[in-house]
Design a protein around this motif. Structure first.
Motif, PDB file in Angstrom:
ATOM      1  N   GLN B 326      24.083 -26.402  19.285  1.00  0.00           N
ATOM      2  CA  GLN B 326      22.679 -26.209  19.668  1.00  0.00           C
ATOM      3  C   GLN B 326      21.716 -26.629  18.562  1.00  0.00           C
ATOM      4  O   GLN B 326      20.622 -26.078  18.452  1.00  0.00           O
ATOM      5  CB  GLN B 326      22.448 -24.763  20.125  1.00  0.00           C
ATOM      6  CG  GLN B 326      23.413 -24.343  21.225  1.00  0.00           C
ATOM      7  CD  GLN B 326      23.135 -22.975  21.806  1.00  0.00           C
ATOM      8  OE1 GLN B 326      22.421 -22.176  21.229  1.00  0.00           O
ATOM      9  NE2 GLN B 326      23.706 -22.684  22.972  1.00  0.00           N
ATOM     10  N   ARG B 330      18.476 -30.236  24.533  1.00  0.00           N
ATOM     11  CA  ARG B 330      18.769 -31.082  25.684  1.00  0.00           C
ATOM     12  C   ARG B 330      17.559 -31.882  26.149  1.00  0.00           C
ATOM     13  O   ARG B 330      17.692 -32.871  26.849  1.00  0.00           O
ATOM     14  CB  ARG B 330      19.358 -30.247  26.832  1.00  0.00           C
ATOM     15  CG  ARG B 330      20.727 -29.701  26.441  1.00  0.00           C
ATOM     16  CD  ARG B 330      21.572 -29.417  27.645  1.00  0.00           C
ATOM     17  NE  ARG B 330      21.788 -30.621  28.434  1.00  0.00           N
ATOM     18  CZ  ARG B 330      22.432 -30.657  29.593  1.00  0.00           C
ATOM     19  NH1 ARG B 330      22.937 -29.536  30.082  1.00  0.00           N
ATOM     20  NH2 ARG B 330      22.593 -31.764  30.266  1.00  0.00           N
TER      21      ARG B 330
ATOM     22  N   SER D 192      16.761 -24.615  35.888  1.00  0.00           N
ATOM     23  CA  SER D 192      17.366 -25.714  35.112  1.00  0.00           C
ATOM     24  C   SER D 192      18.863 -25.610  34.900  1.00  0.00           C
ATOM     25  O   SER D 192      19.452 -26.498  34.284  1.00  0.00           O
ATOM     26  CB  SER D 192      16.741 -25.882  33.716  1.00  0.00           C
ATOM     27  OG  SER D 192      15.409 -26.244  33.809  1.00  0.00           O
ATOM     28  N   LEU D 193      19.521 -24.566  35.386  1.00  0.00           N
ATOM     29  CA  LEU D 193      20.978 -24.504  35.247  1.00  0.00           C
ATOM     30  C   LEU D 193      21.634 -25.471  36.229  1.00  0.00           C
ATOM     31  O   LEU D 193      21.161 -25.661  37.339  1.00  0.00           O
ATOM     32  CB  LEU D 193      21.494 -23.094  35.508  1.00  0.00           C
ATOM     33  CG  LEU D 193      20.916 -21.978  34.658  1.00  0.00           C
ATOM     34  CD1 LEU D 193      21.621 -20.662  34.993  1.00  0.00           C
ATOM     35  CD2 LEU D 193      21.045 -22.294  33.180  1.00  0.00           C
ATOM     36  N   GLY D 194      22.758 -26.031  35.814  1.00  0.00           N
ATOM     37  CA  GLY D 194      23.503 -26.925  36.690  1.00  0.00           C
ATOM     38  C   GLY D 194      23.107 -28.366  36.497  1.00  0.00           C
ATOM     39  O   GLY D 194      22.166 -28.681  35.752  1.00  0.00           O
ATOM     40  N   MET D 323      24.953 -21.363  28.337  1.00  0.00           N
ATOM     41  CA  MET D 323      25.280 -21.860  27.005  1.00  0.00           C
ATOM     42  C   MET D 323      25.097 -23.369  26.939  1.00  0.00           C
ATOM     43  O   MET D 323      24.576 -23.906  25.955  1.00  0.00           O
ATOM     44  CB  MET D 323      26.689 -21.441  26.615  1.00  0.00           C
ATOM     45  CG  MET D 323      26.749 -19.926  26.408  1.00  0.00           C
ATOM     46  SD  MET D 323      28.287 -19.393  25.635  1.00  0.00           S
ATOM     47  CE  MET D 323      28.029 -20.058  23.970  1.00  0.00           C
ATOM     48  N   LEU D 324      25.506 -24.065  28.000  1.00  0.00           N
ATOM     49  CA  LEU D 324      25.288 -25.514  28.040  1.00  0.00           C
ATOM     50  C   LEU D 324      23.796 -25.846  27.967  1.00  0.00           C
ATOM     51  O   LEU D 324      23.402 -26.823  27.336  1.00  0.00           O
ATOM     52  CB  LEU D 324      25.869 -26.099  29.335  1.00  0.00           C
ATOM     53  CG  LEU D 324      27.366 -26.343  29.345  1.00  0.00           C
ATOM     54  CD1 LEU D 324      27.871 -26.512  30.769  1.00  0.00           C
ATOM     55  CD2 LEU D 324      27.722 -27.585  28.520  1.00  0.00           C
ATOM     56  N   GLU D 325      23.004 -25.037  28.630  1.00  0.00           N
ATOM     57  CA  GLU D 325      21.556 -25.294  28.676  1.00  0.00           C
ATOM     58  C   GLU D 325      20.859 -24.653  27.479  1.00  0.00           C
ATOM     59  O   GLU D 325      19.627 -24.679  27.392  1.00  0.00           O
ATOM     60  CB  GLU D 325      21.022 -24.782  30.019  1.00  0.00           C
ATOM     61  CG  GLU D 325      19.763 -25.422  30.544  1.00  0.00           C
ATOM     62  CD  GLU D 325      19.918 -26.909  30.832  1.00  0.00           C
ATOM     63  OE1 GLU D 325      18.883 -27.589  30.844  1.00  0.00           O
ATOM     64  OE2 GLU D 325      21.051 -27.403  31.029  1.00  0.00           O
ATOM     65  N   GLN D 326      21.674 -24.057  26.583  1.00  0.00           N
ATOM     66  CA  GLN D 326      21.168 -23.502  25.324  1.00  0.00           C
ATOM     67  C   GLN D 326      20.237 -22.323  25.543  1.00  0.00           C
ATOM     68  O   GLN D 326      19.323 -22.089  24.759  1.00  0.00           O
ATOM     69  CB  GLN D 326      20.515 -24.598  24.477  1.00  0.00           C
ATOM     70  CG  GLN D 326      21.464 -25.778  24.256  1.00  0.00           C
ATOM     71  CD  GLN D 326      20.929 -26.843  23.309  1.00  0.00           C
ATOM     72  OE1 GLN D 326      19.753 -26.901  23.018  1.00  0.00           O
ATOM     73  NE2 GLN D 326      21.811 -27.686  22.811  1.00  0.00           N
ATOM     74  N   LYS D 327      20.460 -21.584  26.612  1.00  0.00           N
ATOM     75  CA  LYS D 327      19.658 -20.388  26.869  1.00  0.00           C
ATOM     76  C   LYS D 327      20.335 -19.133  26.324  1.00  0.00           C
ATOM     77  O   LYS D 327      19.745 -18.056  26.284  1.00  0.00           O
ATOM     78  CB  LYS D 327      19.367 -20.254  28.366  1.00  0.00           C
ATOM     79  CG  LYS D 327      18.500 -21.402  28.864  1.00  0.00           C
ATOM     80  CD  LYS D 327      18.057 -21.251  30.284  1.00  0.00           C
ATOM     81  CE  LYS D 327      17.346 -22.513  30.767  1.00  0.00           C
ATOM     82  NZ  LYS D 327      16.110 -22.851  30.019  1.00  0.00           N
ATOM     83  N   ILE D 328      21.597 -19.267  25.934  1.00  0.00           N
ATOM     84  CA  ILE D 328      22.281 -18.202  25.186  1.00  0.00           C
ATOM     85  C   ILE D 328      22.726 -18.838  23.870  1.00  0.00           C
ATOM     86  O   ILE D 328      23.294 -19.926  23.872  1.00  0.00           O
ATOM     87  CB  ILE D 328      23.501 -17.658  25.955  1.00  0.00           C
ATOM     88  CG1 ILE D 328      23.059 -16.952  27.235  1.00  0.00           C
ATOM     89  CG2 ILE D 328      24.321 -16.709  25.077  1.00  0.00           C
ATOM     90  CD1 ILE D 328      24.204 -16.435  28.100  1.00  0.00           C
TER      91      ILE D 328
END
Lengths: 334, 334, 334, 334
Positions: B326, B330, D192-194, D323-328
């Motif tokens: 991170q 993105r 924005s997930l997915g 996690m992929l979207e950097q929200k965690i």
């Protein structure tokens, strides 16, 4: 992140001073005979011999099967194996927390995991986890033996000397730790394993090999020496329709693909980071550099333990590639 | 099989004498400025210089964008880039089909793909595909520059000589091909990249590096020399709270994790397999060994092309790790 | 993110109004005969028929092979196929940028990609990309035909009616768009495909199916009706050693694994989001809700296009599973 | 094959009548507080209540932590949790080996694993493994709670009745098993997930959901009913700049991406395959069909156990996407 392999896939877990270390092996064919005694020899080899230079930590290291076996055979379901940690003295480490040991992962673990890491004895970064690699390797090697593929690694050099006893003596005399070179050779590798570019045999093996703590370099065939050869010297003349070559400078891999000749590679192992010599490092609490000295049990030469681990990760890569190439079946005939 | 990277992921395709080679880069952040001229310098560097020893094949190598860009910026959708193949003379290769070239993938490709492979000029195994690696590397490097991470690779040795001109002259004098050593250094690598064991920085970089044709070895920091050092010599003393070390024998990676110091590694490049010298190989049709001689355009020293390719694959690994950690968002703020 | 499949793996790319859409198929066995005319029928089927309700956009949709084929056969290297976009009128969309279309991805794309997305005609989210799915499906179906596995999908219901013409007439009469139900049946699925839990046949098929735009539900065998049956009714009695069952309420999958009976599933397709009816949506610029009306070419019933796409993604999943289960070889005998 | 998730990734293992079942969760952020009591409520919920219709098998189900925790917090290393199997009576199953139970995986497991499978109580196919899903879900839900994302699943229908007691009574009266419908709703899902296409939210959730034994269908938002609506009815008008919609027929996902509205989906659960009713099946040994009757402890309605499992797999998917979207973050502030 703690998994490796495409369809024959292992995951490792555990910490040096936690309750256990272990592994899951998924994608192993059904029908492979497997018993605790299959692991004995390689687990013993991992201890590096009852000789000068190796740690006195007593590890009984009995594999405890938690899933995937039935009537002493693999079932096709994931195989889980645990090794309990005994004989851990965490007190050795707690007082050192402010002082990251040079050459160890203490500093980076703290940075990466924000201080939540299990810092005792290296935690999840510990060489202790290589027992899980060895155990997975035992299974992979049993698979490979079914098609006569045979892996053998050995130490070629300790502290720069091919006389290994003399190399260890250098460490003892200097009251310091030393490194070494380990070579791995594989007989009866079928041609066609690997893929061009990203999944070349060298890519996959080096990926696996650098997961072994203390590895600093790898070279295939003539390796770094190839950079000093002429092309006409280095090229291996193909001699017959099986692809056998007159020489084997390539070490059994061309274009990323196994060519059916012996697979050969060597790795460089750094000297054990825990040396008896006094060193300097930074103290987080006092914000100054200070003298530092490792107490307790440690290997003078970690390279002594590496051959069996190197065989293990090589076997994992080859078993996976053979399943991808359909040279090992998903259900074994007994 | 032709893909690499976890979330910043590239796929390469194409053949030496097919219509095109190219790549898809998936997972690239949205908002990165990208134009054809961004690729010019590195694509030119890949040609290895207008100097003795490199192939005369004319490759214009203009990147043709097929997806993923809009108004000269990345959109977050997969980026597809094509390079057309011109100036291919397939006739050179057809007559050689019965005669697998030593050091090349001809034999293994035939074994692996059952004779269906495109055998012209190495087909999908060709070094031609490294233009796709370079192009992906251009994008990865642009991302890394946003956090001041800077990658630089250079040739350290040709034919065993640090005087590079003299090394090439050795090849010319011997009418043979030669190899070399290339070193890569990366400034401003943040600490915490990589994972213990399988996804160590060394594992991922070596995985990527061995996808470059002709690489025979890799070593990090002091590498093979580490195997001959004492532990107290090799350990890098940590000097301050940023993790800066007094020496950098580790080459910037400890426990598989970047420690914030300069990342350093070296690779060994074998001599070009296509040498002007006459060689022997096996003829499938006549079932005998025969003399063989490479005609046409070829590099005397393929290592000359490697630095920019090495930078590219390094950038791919680091960009992926930074997104996982991170450290790259993105969506980029412009 | 734009890839699917474990060892038979496709990646799609492109945008509705970009220069092209296309795909890479990696892991396809070598030796499969493949020509442009193999694609004609399915690409034509994707247009949904020359009938009421389908878009007038003229798509010639000739597959342009960019890699992976040689002498009209697959080579084992990645297959790249491009479809050029013609007949795009971007001007239709630019003025609507402030007004995200209800039911479309305009809003989420803007959120996710920070405004850098190609917003013209849905950009990378466009149904236009399903031509790449169909093309990959053509190849997968050719593979499956070699072991007599045959996939057939058809519309069962339009706008709630089994008389499909009447269903479309409902849309025309209402000046609105309508949805439908599509069923897929596969003959000659070998038993043993799939894995327990995460890689169940249903998991993989549903994963692939929900990548088709407009799918809102999927059910296997008796599906939702199963929730209202008794166990003794729903269970399929096994009748012989091949595993043939008297009934087939399970739809060919038990415990996540194919049982050798016909594979059956149905999907629900929502009404086309672009309806001729006036709607309301939010205007980013004026910060108010406003009336909104779709101009231009659009399908009244997107479900008409779905059968061939559903066959395609099903074929991709089955081909991948068959390769994993070693029922399709990596090199095909011609 | 027994793993799921891209960077927040779980692997499950174990068998119904083996020594244990369990899981490894890799990629979990460091610093999450975690204790055995966190698991109590969900593990209790999985038992389906002390009510008519559920199995009398006594499962104490205490999570045994084997790695990844230190001082009651996650460390960033893989978390291993074991559940021991007690109270297993294998004798119940051995005599039935020749008689694959209808609706169960007995037949396919035998086909797939060549008779080497652990056939006792379904072995690795057993619903017993859902305790591992639930345990992973507890961790994932704790992560999601940090950003106020809240998941709640509940039974909507038993045996076709919304009065759940009446539904169960139907089973008791008929001396048969019954199915049901379970609905899952998630509040505070960030937009924005997915990803478009293969990694759509629906693709990933359905993939995970179909790993739950007995699921036969899934639908998002209005689901199958959407196929009978007009487009103007089905489209959800966007009401403001947050993306809130007036209606929520889409169930919170448009174009494969979460739109910030409530995520809603429903799944169909088949009636328990083990019904008290006499059934017919094939006997491998006698090569004839025969009467068959399930003895022992079994659920009349397996759907009663599903809500907490559905929440668990949903949490796994969402945590991974976040996690992929950097929200965690990878390291949690405590």
């Amino acid at each position: 992140m703690n998994s490796f392999g495409r369809i024959f896939r292992m995951t490792i877990f555990g910490e040096s001073h936690g309750v256990s270390v272990g592994l899951i092996l998924d994608g192993c064919p059904a029908g492979l005979s497997l018993k605790a005694e299959d692991f004995e020899k390689d687990i013993e080899r991992r201890k590096g011999g009852i000789q000068k230079g190796t740690t006195p930590r007593q590890e009984s290291d009995l594999p405890i099967f938690k899933s995937g076996l039935f009537n002493d055979r693999t079932t096709g379901a994931p195989i889980t194996i645990l090794f309990e940690n005994n004989n851990t003295r965490s007190g050795d480490y707690e007082k050192l927390r402010a002082v990251p040991r040079p050459g160890h992962a203490d500093f980076v673990a703290h940075e990466k995991f924000g201080g939540f890491e299990d810092y005792r004895g290296g935690g999840h970064f510990s060489g202790r986890l290589t027992v899980a690699l060895v155990a997975a390797g035992v299974i992979a090697k049993k698979l490979l033996q079914r098609i006569q593929t045979d892996i053998h690694a050995e130490i070629k050099e300790i502290a720069g000397l091919t006389d290994l006893e003399a190399g260890l003596q250098k460490a003892i005399d200097a009251k310091d730790s030393v490194g070494g070179i380990v070579e791995c050779r594989v007989q009866n590798v079928p041609a066609s394993l690997g893929e061009p570019f990203f999944d070349s045999v060298e890519s996959l093996i080096s990926h696996a090999v650098f997961s072994i703590p203390a590895v600093r370099g790898i070279e295939f065939g003539t390796g770094f020496a190839a950079a000093r050869m002429f092309g006409s010297e280095h090229n291996d003349a193909i001699a017959d329709k099986t692809g056998r070559t007159i020489t084997n400078h390539a070490g059994g891999v061309v274009g990323g693909i196994s060519n059916g000749n012996e697979l050969i590679f060597r790795v460089a192992i750094k000297p054990t980071s825990s040396t008896p010599k006094e060193q300097e490092t930074f103290n987080r609490e006092t914000d100054t550099m200070e003298k530092f000295s490792v107490k307790g049990r440690h290997d003078l030469c970690i390279a002594l333990r590496v051959p069996v681990i190197l065989e293990a990760v090589t076997a994992l890569v080859l078993a996976d590639l053979m399943m991808l190439e359909q040279k090992i079946q998903r259900v074994l005939k007994s």
